[in-house]
Design a protein around this motif. Structure first.
Motif, short mmCIF file in Angstrom:
data_model
loop_
_atom_site.label_atom_id
_atom_site.label_comp_id
_atom_site.label_asym_id
_atom_site.label_seq_id
_atom_site.Cartn_x
_atom_site.Cartn_y
_atom_site.Cartn_z
N PHE A 19 35.09 -20.33 -37.75
CA PHE A 19 35.56 -19.38 -36.75
C PHE A 19 36.28 -20.16 -35.65
N PHE A 20 37.41 -19.61 -35.19
CA PHE A 20 38.19 -20.26 -34.12
C PHE A 20 38.57 -19.21 -33.09
N TYR A 21 38.46 -19.59 -31.80
CA TYR A 21 38.72 -18.66 -30.70
C TYR A 21 39.43 -19.39 -29.58
N ASN A 22 40.40 -18.73 -28.96
CA ASN A 22 40.99 -19.29 -27.74
C ASN A 22 41.37 -18.16 -26.79
N GLU A 23 41.36 -18.48 -25.49
CA GLU A 23 41.58 -17.47 -24.46
C GLU A 23 42.30 -18.10 -23.27
N LEU A 24 43.21 -17.33 -22.70
CA LEU A 24 43.94 -17.73 -21.49
C LEU A 24 43.65 -16.68 -20.42
N GLU A 25 43.29 -17.15 -19.22
CA GLU A 25 42.95 -16.24 -18.14
C GLU A 25 43.61 -16.68 -16.84
N TYR A 26 44.16 -15.73 -16.11
CA TYR A 26 44.73 -15.98 -14.79
C TYR A 26 43.81 -15.36 -13.75
N ARG A 27 43.37 -16.18 -12.77
CA ARG A 27 42.44 -15.74 -11.74
C ARG A 27 43.13 -15.80 -10.38
N PHE A 28 42.94 -14.79 -9.55
CA PHE A 28 43.64 -14.72 -8.28
C PHE A 28 42.82 -13.98 -7.23
N PRO A 29 42.89 -14.40 -5.96
CA PRO A 29 42.18 -13.68 -4.89
C PRO A 29 42.88 -12.38 -4.55
N ILE A 30 42.10 -11.38 -4.13
CA ILE A 30 42.66 -10.10 -3.73
C ILE A 30 42.58 -9.92 -2.22
N THR A 31 41.40 -10.16 -1.63
CA THR A 31 41.25 -10.02 -0.18
C THR A 31 41.35 -11.40 0.48
N ARG A 32 41.75 -11.41 1.74
CA ARG A 32 41.94 -12.68 2.46
C ARG A 32 40.62 -13.42 2.64
N ASN A 33 39.51 -12.67 2.77
CA ASN A 33 38.21 -13.33 2.95
C ASN A 33 37.59 -13.75 1.62
N LYS A 34 38.29 -13.54 0.51
CA LYS A 34 37.90 -13.98 -0.84
C LYS A 34 36.68 -13.23 -1.39
N LEU A 35 36.26 -12.16 -0.71
CA LEU A 35 35.13 -11.39 -1.24
C LEU A 35 35.49 -10.76 -2.58
N LEU A 36 36.74 -10.30 -2.70
CA LEU A 36 37.21 -9.68 -3.94
C LEU A 36 38.32 -10.51 -4.55
N SER A 37 38.28 -10.68 -5.86
CA SER A 37 39.36 -11.32 -6.58
C SER A 37 39.51 -10.63 -7.94
N GLY A 38 40.53 -11.02 -8.69
CA GLY A 38 40.80 -10.37 -9.96
C GLY A 38 41.17 -11.36 -11.04
N VAL A 39 41.18 -10.88 -12.28
CA VAL A 39 41.59 -11.69 -13.43
C VAL A 39 42.35 -10.82 -14.42
N VAL A 40 43.23 -11.44 -15.17
CA VAL A 40 43.81 -10.84 -16.37
C VAL A 40 43.63 -11.86 -17.49
N PHE A 41 43.38 -11.39 -18.71
CA PHE A 41 43.07 -12.32 -19.80
C PHE A 41 43.67 -11.85 -21.12
N LEU A 42 43.87 -12.83 -21.99
CA LEU A 42 44.34 -12.59 -23.36
C LEU A 42 43.59 -13.54 -24.27
N ASN A 43 42.97 -13.01 -25.33
CA ASN A 43 42.25 -13.87 -26.26
C ASN A 43 42.64 -13.57 -27.70
N ASN B 256 39.36 -14.37 -50.26
CA ASN B 256 40.79 -14.62 -50.11
C ASN B 256 41.25 -14.76 -48.67
N ILE B 257 40.38 -14.63 -47.69
CA ILE B 257 40.78 -14.74 -46.28
C ILE B 257 40.49 -16.16 -45.80
N LYS B 258 41.54 -16.86 -45.40
CA LYS B 258 41.41 -18.23 -44.91
C LYS B 258 41.46 -18.23 -43.39
N LEU B 259 40.88 -19.29 -42.81
CA LEU B 259 40.94 -19.45 -41.37
C LEU B 259 42.40 -19.55 -40.93
N PHE B 260 42.77 -18.86 -39.86
CA PHE B 260 44.12 -18.82 -39.28
C PHE B 260 45.07 -17.90 -40.06
#
Length: 418
Positions: free
Chosen positions: A336-360, A369-373
């Motif tokens: 089994f093989f897995y990879n993921e890319l995520e972008y993380r960013f602050p939302i509020t100036r005091n950093k209490l809230l932030s957000g992410v978007v991801f793709l895996n 008959n099913i081979k890896l990849f």
């Protein structure tokens, strides 16, 4: 069963060392505990503890605390998944420095127990001990439980119209010891003992139903309702992350060679190579929380075979968070093989809230008959982060993920997915 996974943990109460407000998820203690970020208080950050103090502890002073003193925290929680139903549990976590805080990582001891409305249960004990000056690191996990997974067989690239639930009882024991050889590099060895029993015992005639576990077990010479998988572990690890809960920069690489052996009780001999890489890039000097993060996780069968419930797949990482957008064990195979890319960013100036978007993306083989990849299964989504403790950078994560074949769901947890 629904084609989504929803997990929500609500902390109802905590009594400890003046921490304030806590959130917790019913997962194992993180593998590498943190040292505090002493600069956080000077950057205007606001966390859940600050909010709690502003609302409820305006005139109450905190008692001074020794830097080497430990803590003990009680975390009752409520959870829910379509597989387990509502889950009620309690987590007791203790921490202590076994050396000077300036050169020793915090040691963590954790005990968790839970029961669910679907007659499932779990007891989990973990420890992650660092001796003085981090010369030795001892990690252990002891799990006993009864659970269920929604099973759709092996390999990627196949739409299976209906999942077959597999109920089973398990014991998983592991102990590893690492030695620091030179800066950022550890080498170690360990033992793993896994036992699965009462598999599909509630079915009147498992042989006529032909579950995926039954077909795989018969084909590979395993008992259909119980089996052992015990092995030796050799580990190499390199870690330059600035902080493991929520890194802003650095590299983490872990390579494990696992050899299941009959003389240790395994049904079959097997050799597996397990690899993990995590890389973090901070994109802003002003806002270091703006991070691009990459995660690679793989498990490859080099020789022999492993029992069905030992096969790697969605949710096979230590905290079962691989593959947001799919249920645990949705895809799996001998390799089994897995990879993921995520972008993380602050939302509020005091950093209490932030957000992410991801793709895996994940891929798995089968024994035909099913081979890896050959086939990739994508997942994508976005999430909200609530800063829980600015000193340790721990946060509450709320994510919504979608995948192939109508799969989607809400995923809630403590600390970043990786």
């Amino acid at each position: 069963m629904p084609r989504y996974c929803f997990r929500l943990t609500l902390t109802l109460f905590l009594i400890a060392t003046g921490t304030g407000l806590l959130f917790a998820q019913e997962i194992a203690t993180p593998k590498y505990p943190v040292k505090k970020d002493s600069s956080a208080a000077d950057t205007g950050q606001l966390d859940a503890g600050d909010v709690y103090n502003l609302l409820f502890r305006k005139n109450k002073k905190k008692a001074p605390k020794s830097r080497k003193s430990g803590s003990l925290v009680l975390l009752p929680s409520i959870g829910y998944t379509p597989s387990t139903g509502f889950e009620f549990g309690a987590d007791v976590s203790g921490t202590r420095y076994l050396g000077e805080p300036e050169n020793t990582t915090l040691s963590v001891f954790d005990a968790y127990a839970a029961v669910s409305t679907n007659e499932l249960a779990l007891i989990q004990l973990t420890h992650n001990i660092y001796t003085a000056r981090n010369q030795w690191n001892i990690q252990g996990s002891y799990d006993l439980g009864k659970t269920v997974v929604l099973d759709r067989g092996l390999g990627t690239g196949r739409e299976v119209p209906e999942a077959i639930p597999i109920r089973y009882t398990y014991i998983r024991l592991s102990e590893n010891i690492y030695r620091n050889l030179f800066p950022n590099f550890y080498a170690g060895a360990g033992l793993a003992f896994n036992y699965y029993t009462n598999i599909d015992e509630e079915l009147d005639d498992p042989e006529s139903i032909k579950t995926h576990n039954y077909l795989y077990s018969v084909k590979n010479g395993y008992p259909v309702n119980h089996y052992f998988a015990s092995g030796l572990l050799i580990n190499l690890q390199y870690n330059t992350r600035d902080q493991p809960y929520r890194p802003y920069k650095g590299l983490y690489v872990d390579v494990i060679l696992r050899a299941n052996q009959k003389w240790l009780g395994s049904e079959k001999n097997a050799l597996q190579l397990k690899t993990e890489l995590r890389k973090y890039w901070s994109l802003s000097a002003k806002n270091p929380e703006q991070v691009l993060a990459y995660w690679l996780w793989g498990s490859y069968l080099l020789n022999g075979s492993v029992p069905y419930l030992e096969l790697p797949g969605t949710g096979s990482d230590i905290n079962q968070r691989i593959g947001r957008g799919y249920t645990i064990s949705r895809f799996k195979g001998p390799s089994f093989f897995y990879n993921e890319l995520e972008y993380r960013f602050p939302i509020t100036r005091n950093k209490l809230l932030s957000g992410v978007v991801f793709l895996n993306m994940e891929t798995a083989n089968n024994q035909n008959n099913i081979k890896l990849f050959n086939y990739w299964e994508p997942g994508t989504g976005a999430g909200l982060r609530i800063l829980f403790d600015k000193h340790t950078r721990s946060n509450l994560c709320l994510d919504y993920g979608i995948g192939n074949y109508g799969s989607n769901g809400v995923f809630v947890g403590l600390n970043e997915v990786f």
